[in-house]
Design a protein around this motif. Structure first.
Motif, PDB file in Angstrom:
ATOM      1  N   VAL A   1     -17.229  56.021  23.237  1.00 22.14           N
ATOM      2  CA  VAL A   1     -17.791  56.661  22.051  1.00 22.14           C
ATOM      3  C   VAL A   1     -16.636  57.093  21.161  1.00 22.14           C
ATOM      4  O   VAL A   1     -15.755  57.833  21.591  1.00 22.14           O
ATOM      5  N   ASP A   2     -16.624  56.637  19.924  1.00 18.95           N
ATOM      6  CA  ASP A   2     -15.492  56.910  19.039  1.00 18.95           C
ATOM      7  C   ASP A   2     -15.544  58.341  18.521  1.00 18.95           C
ATOM      8  O   ASP A   2     -16.611  58.934  18.353  1.00 18.95           O
ATOM      9  N   GLY A   3     -14.353  58.886  18.258  1.00 21.55           N
ATOM     10  CA  GLY A   3     -14.244  60.233  17.719  1.00 21.55           C
ATOM     11  C   GLY A   3     -12.858  60.775  17.958  1.00 21.55           C
ATOM     12  O   GLY A   3     -12.041  60.152  18.651  1.00 21.55           O
ATOM     13  N   PRO A   4     -12.549  61.946  17.390  1.00 19.67           N
ATOM     14  CA  PRO A   4     -11.241  62.559  17.616  1.00 19.67           C
ATOM     15  C   PRO A   4     -11.010  62.830  19.101  1.00 19.67           C
ATOM     16  O   PRO A   4     -11.946  63.184  19.827  1.00 19.67           O
ATOM     17  N   LEU A   5      -9.769  62.667  19.538  1.00 20.41           N
ATOM     18  CA  LEU A   5      -9.437  62.896  20.941  1.00 20.41           C
ATOM     19  C   LEU A   5      -9.082  64.355  21.201  1.00 20.41           C
ATOM     20  O   LEU A   5      -8.436  64.998  20.370  1.00 20.41           O
ATOM     21  N   GLU A   6      -9.507  64.867  22.348  1.00 17.16           N
ATOM     22  CA  GLU A   6      -9.111  66.201  22.794  1.00 17.16           C
ATOM     23  C   GLU A   6      -7.928  66.031  23.731  1.00 17.16           C
ATOM     24  O   GLU A   6      -8.068  65.899  24.948  1.00 17.16           O
ATOM     25  N   VAL A   7      -6.729  66.010  23.150  1.00 16.26           N
ATOM     26  CA  VAL A   7      -5.515  65.713  23.907  1.00 16.26           C
ATOM     27  C   VAL A   7      -4.996  66.975  24.586  1.00 16.26           C
ATOM     28  O   VAL A   7      -4.832  68.017  23.940  1.00 16.26           O
ATOM     29  N   SER A   8      -4.747  66.877  25.884  1.00 19.97           N
ATOM     30  CA  SER A   8      -4.101  67.956  26.636  1.00 19.97           C
ATOM     31  C   SER A   8      -2.715  67.473  27.045  1.00 19.97           C
ATOM     32  O   SER A   8      -2.582  66.651  27.956  1.00 19.97           O
ATOM     33  N   VAL A   9      -1.692  67.964  26.352  1.00 25.26           N
ATOM     34  CA  VAL A   9      -0.323  67.608  26.716  1.00 25.26           C
ATOM     35  C   VAL A   9       0.076  68.426  27.938  1.00 25.26           C
ATOM     36  O   VAL A   9      -0.121  69.642  27.978  1.00 25.26           O
ATOM     37  N   ARG A  10       0.621  67.759  28.947  1.00 28.74           N
ATOM     38  CA  ARG A  10       0.963  68.401  30.205  1.00 28.74           C
ATOM     39  C   ARG A  10       2.477  68.615  30.307  1.00 28.74           C
ATOM     40  O   ARG A  10       3.264  67.865  29.736  1.00 28.74           O
ATOM     41  N   GLU A  11       2.859  69.630  31.063  1.00 27.08           N
ATOM     42  CA  GLU A  11       4.285  69.874  31.293  1.00 27.08           C
ATOM     43  C   GLU A  11       4.865  68.827  32.226  1.00 27.08           C
ATOM     44  O   GLU A  11       6.079  68.588  32.222  1.00 27.08           O
TER      45      GLU A  11
ATOM     46  N   ALA B   1       9.813  64.800  29.384  1.00 29.94           N
ATOM     47  CA  ALA B   1      10.487  65.704  28.450  1.00 29.94           C
ATOM     48  C   ALA B   1       9.467  66.688  27.888  1.00 29.94           C
ATOM     49  O   ALA B   1       8.307  66.325  27.640  1.00 29.94           O
ATOM     50  N   PRO B   2       9.860  67.952  27.683  1.00 31.30           N
ATOM     51  CA  PRO B   2       8.928  68.924  27.091  1.00 31.30           C
ATOM     52  C   PRO B   2       8.377  68.409  25.767  1.00 31.30           C
ATOM     53  O   PRO B   2       9.119  67.963  24.900  1.00 31.30           O
ATOM     54  N   THR B   3       7.056  68.469  25.624  1.00 29.00           N
ATOM     55  CA  THR B   3       6.386  67.883  24.468  1.00 29.00           C
ATOM     56  C   THR B   3       5.222  68.778  24.064  1.00 29.00           C
ATOM     57  O   THR B   3       4.589  69.404  24.911  1.00 29.00           O
ATOM     58  N   ALA B   4       4.941  68.841  22.760  1.00 32.59           N
ATOM     59  CA  ALA B   4       3.785  69.596  22.261  1.00 32.59           C
ATOM     60  C   ALA B   4       3.169  68.838  21.094  1.00 32.59           C
ATOM     61  O   ALA B   4       3.882  68.242  20.276  1.00 32.59           O
ATOM     62  N   ARG B   5       1.862  68.849  21.034  1.00 31.21           N
ATOM     63  CA  ARG B   5       1.125  68.201  19.941  1.00 31.21           C
ATOM     64  C   ARG B   5       0.816  69.230  18.868  1.00 31.21           C
ATOM     65  O   ARG B   5       0.262  70.291  19.154  1.00 31.21           O
ATOM     66  N   LEU B   6       1.160  68.919  17.618  1.00 30.61           N
ATOM     67  CA  LEU B   6       0.844  69.823  16.526  1.00 30.61           C
ATOM     68  C   LEU B   6      -0.659  69.805  16.267  1.00 30.61           C
ATOM     69  O   LEU B   6      -1.326  68.778  16.456  1.00 30.61           O
TER      70      LEU B   6
ATOM     71  N   TYR C   1       4.047  64.961  17.207  1.00 29.01           N
ATOM     72  CA  TYR C   1       4.454  65.527  18.490  1.00 29.01           C
ATOM     73  C   TYR C   1       5.904  66.003  18.446  1.00 29.01           C
ATOM     74  O   TYR C   1       6.809  65.230  18.127  1.00 29.01           O
ATOM     75  N   TRP C   2       6.084  67.282  18.767  1.00 27.95           N
ATOM     76  CA  TRP C   2       7.429  67.829  18.966  1.00 27.95           C
ATOM     77  C   TRP C   2       7.882  67.504  20.378  1.00 27.95           C
ATOM     78  O   TRP C   2       7.070  67.493  21.312  1.00 27.95           O
ATOM     79  N   THR C   3       9.173  67.230  20.527  1.00 30.64           N
ATOM     80  CA  THR C   3       9.704  67.014  21.872  1.00 30.64           C
ATOM     81  C   THR C   3      11.151  67.485  21.940  1.00 30.64           C
ATOM     82  O   THR C   3      11.864  67.502  20.927  1.00 30.64           O
ATOM     83  N   ARG C   4      11.554  67.874  23.125  1.00 26.87           N
ATOM     84  CA  ARG C   4      12.954  68.214  23.380  1.00 26.87           C
ATOM     85  C   ARG C   4      13.485  67.254  24.435  1.00 26.87           C
ATOM     86  O   ARG C   4      12.959  67.180  25.544  1.00 26.87           O
ATOM     87  N   MET C   5      14.533  66.536  24.084  1.00 26.46           N
ATOM     88  CA  MET C   5      15.143  65.570  24.989  1.00 26.46           C
ATOM     89  C   MET C   5      16.598  65.959  25.185  1.00 26.46           C
ATOM     90  O   MET C   5      17.423  65.800  24.281  1.00 26.46           O
ATOM     91  N   GLY C   6      16.893  66.521  26.352  1.00 26.47           N
ATOM     92  CA  GLY C   6      18.231  67.059  26.588  1.00 26.47           C
ATOM     93  C   GLY C   6      18.453  68.259  25.700  1.00 26.47           C
ATOM     94  O   GLY C   6      17.662  69.200  25.683  1.00 26.47           O
TER      95      GLY C   6
ATOM     96  N   VAL D   1      18.405  72.709  16.821  1.00 26.84           N
ATOM     97  CA  VAL D   1      18.174  73.180  18.183  1.00 26.84           C
ATOM     98  C   VAL D   1      17.538  74.566  18.148  1.00 26.84           C
ATOM     99  O   VAL D   1      17.968  75.449  17.403  1.00 26.84           O
ATOM    100  N   GLY D   2      16.490  74.739  18.931  1.00 27.02           N
ATOM    101  CA  GLY D   2      15.794  76.014  18.988  1.00 27.02           C
ATOM    102  C   GLY D   2      14.605  76.108  18.047  1.00 27.02           C
ATOM    103  O   GLY D   2      13.949  77.145  17.967  1.00 27.02           O
ATOM    104  N   THR D   3      14.272  74.997  17.346  1.00 31.31           N
ATOM    105  CA  THR D   3      13.141  75.031  16.412  1.00 31.31           C
ATOM    106  C   THR D   3      11.829  75.284  17.143  1.00 31.31           C
ATOM    107  O   THR D   3      11.051  76.176  16.786  1.00 31.31           O
ATOM    108  N   GLY D   4      11.539  74.494  18.169  1.00 29.74           N
ATOM    109  CA  GLY D   4      10.274  74.621  18.880  1.00 29.74           C
ATOM    110  C   GLY D   4       9.121  74.104  18.037  1.00 29.74           C
ATOM    111  O   GLY D   4       9.277  73.809  16.843  1.00 29.74           O
ATOM    112  N   PRO D   5       7.926  74.008  18.615  1.00 30.94           N
ATOM    113  CA  PRO D   5       6.792  73.440  17.878  1.00 30.94           C
ATOM    114  C   PRO D   5       6.135  74.387  16.877  1.00 30.94           C
ATOM    115  O   PRO D   5       5.568  73.937  15.880  1.00 30.94           O
ATOM    116  N   GLU D   6       6.182  75.702  17.111  1.00 38.55           N
ATOM    117  CA  GLU D   6       5.406  76.623  16.278  1.00 38.55           C
ATOM    118  C   GLU D   6       5.778  76.577  14.800  1.00 38.55           C
ATOM    119  O   GLU D   6       4.884  76.484  13.931  1.00 38.55           O
TER     120      GLU D   6
END
Length: 312
Positions: free
Chosen positions: A156-166, A193-198, A205-210, A265-270
C-alpha cells in the motif's frame, strides 16, 4: 598494430549514444561485471531499471535506506491481494538475507541486497511473495525472478514511518541470546555510523562518520533540473545549510541525486531541521526559475556535475 588497437578500443565505446552504457563499462545493475558480460549479454538479464522505486510516494526515502542509511526499519502494509498484513522492511538482515520468516511468523524484508537482476523493486517483491508461503527461516533469491509483481504492486503506497536505529539490536529483540547471533551482531555494529532522519524535510539524513559529519539528502527532481537550481543557489551563496557547511558533491543512486554537505564538527541533527526547511524554500524558488544561466552559474553547474559519484 598499435594504431589498430587504439581504433578498436575507441570503437567499443564510441558507438554508444549519450547516456547509454558501453560494453566495457561496469553494469549499472551493481553486479560488478562489465555490461557486455552481464545485462548486455544475450540472455544476460532483464532490462535494467534506472529508477526502480519510481511512482512510490517514498521513493527518495527508499533510495536513502537502500544506499545511505546503515540501520533502520519500516512497517509496510501489503495490499489485500497479498493478505493485507504488515511486514517489516529492514535496511539489512543477518548475512544480508533477502528476507526472513521469524519464529513468530513475522516477515522481514531486506532492502540492502544486491541481486544484480536489473530491477530491485521486482527482486524485493519476489523475495516477499516467496516469504509469504514459507516456514520460519531465511528466504533466498538465487535465480532471476522473471516477469512478475514489483514492490509498487504489492504494498500500500504512502509515506514511510522510518525508524532509524543506533545499530542492529532489532535482529535479536524477539530471540534468545546465542554466541552465534552475538558474534554476527558485533560484526555488523561496527558498520553502523550514527545517523538521524530529519523531520522537517523529506529523505534528508544527518550522519557522523569518524570525526566528520555530513548531511545527505535524496531529492526527487530530474538531474539536469536539480543541477541547474543548485548552481543558481551556489552563486548566490544560498547553498550553505548552516554556517561553515559546504556542499561537496552528490551521489547518484537509482536515478536520483543526493547532494552531500560537509558539516562543522559538533553540528548534530537538531540545528539542521529549521535550516533544511529554509533551504528547501530557496531550492523550490530556484527550481521554478526558468531564466538562462549566467556565465558564473554555468561554471558552477559544470563544477557540480563533476563532483558526482554513482552508487547504483
Amino acid at each position: 598494430m598499435a594504431k589498430r588497437s587504439r581504433t578498436k578500443s575507441s570503437a567499443s565505446t564510441a558507438g554508444s549514444a549519450p547516456g547509454e552504457v558501453g560494453p566495457r563499462q561496469p553494469c549499472p545493475c551493481g553486479s560488478g561485471k562489465r555490461y557486455k558480460a552481464c545485462h548486455g549479454a544475450p540472455g544476460g538479464g532483464q532490462v535494467f531499471v534506472k529508477r526502480p522505486f519510481e511512482g512510490l510516494a517514498s521513493e527518495c526515502d527508499l533510495v536513502a535506506l537502500r544506499e545511505l542509511v546503515p540501520a533502520a526499519t519500516v512497517p509496510l502494509t501489503l495490499t489485500e491481494e497479498y493478505g493485507g498484513r504488515t511486514v517489516k522492511l529492514c535496511t539489512l538482515l543477518p548475512a544480508a538475507a533477502p528476507a526472513m520468516v521469524r519464529d513468530s511468523g513475522e516477515i522481514w524484508l531486506g532492502l540492502q541486497v544486491q541481486h544484480g537482476f536489473g530491477d530491485p523493486s521486482r527482486d524485493l517483491a519476489a523475495a516477499l511473495i516467496k516469504a509469504l508461503d514459507s516456514e520460519a527461516g531465511v528466504i533466498g533469491l538465487t535465480d532471476p525472478p522473471g516477469p512478475g509483481p514489483r514492490l509498487q504492486d504489492v504494498v500500500v503506497d504512502g509515506p514511510l514511518e522510518v525508524s532509524v536505529r543506533e545499530g542492529f539490536e532489532y535482529w535479536v529483540e524477539d530471540m534468545e541470546e546465542s554466541s552465534e547471533l552475538a558474534a554476527a551482531l558485533e560484526q555488523a555494529e561496527g558498520a553502523a555510523a550514527p545517523t538521524a532522519r530529519l523531520t522537517e524535510v523529506t529523505a534528508a539524513y544527518w550522519t557522523r562518520m569518524g570525526a566528520k559529519e555530513h548531511l545527505r539528502w535524496v531529492m526527487p527532481e530530474p538531474e539536469d533540473t536539480l543541477l541547474t537550481a543548485l548552481a543558481r543557489l551556489h552563486v548566490r551563496g544560498d547553498d550553505v545549510i548552516v554556517p561553515d557547511a559546504r556542499l561537496v558533491g552528490m551521489f547518484r543512486a537509482h536515478g536520483l541525486l543526493a547532494p552531500v554537505w560537509d558539516l562543522p564538527v559538533g553540528t548534530g541533527p537538531e540545528p539542521l531541521e529549521e535550516a533544511a526547511a529554509t533551504f528547501k524554500e530557496k531550492l523550490d524558488a530556484a527550481l521554478a526559475d526558468d531564466s538562462d544561466l549566467t556565465p558564473e552559474e554555468r561554471s558552477a553547474r559544470s563544477g557540480l556535475a563533476n563532483r558526482q559519484v554513482t552508487i547504483r
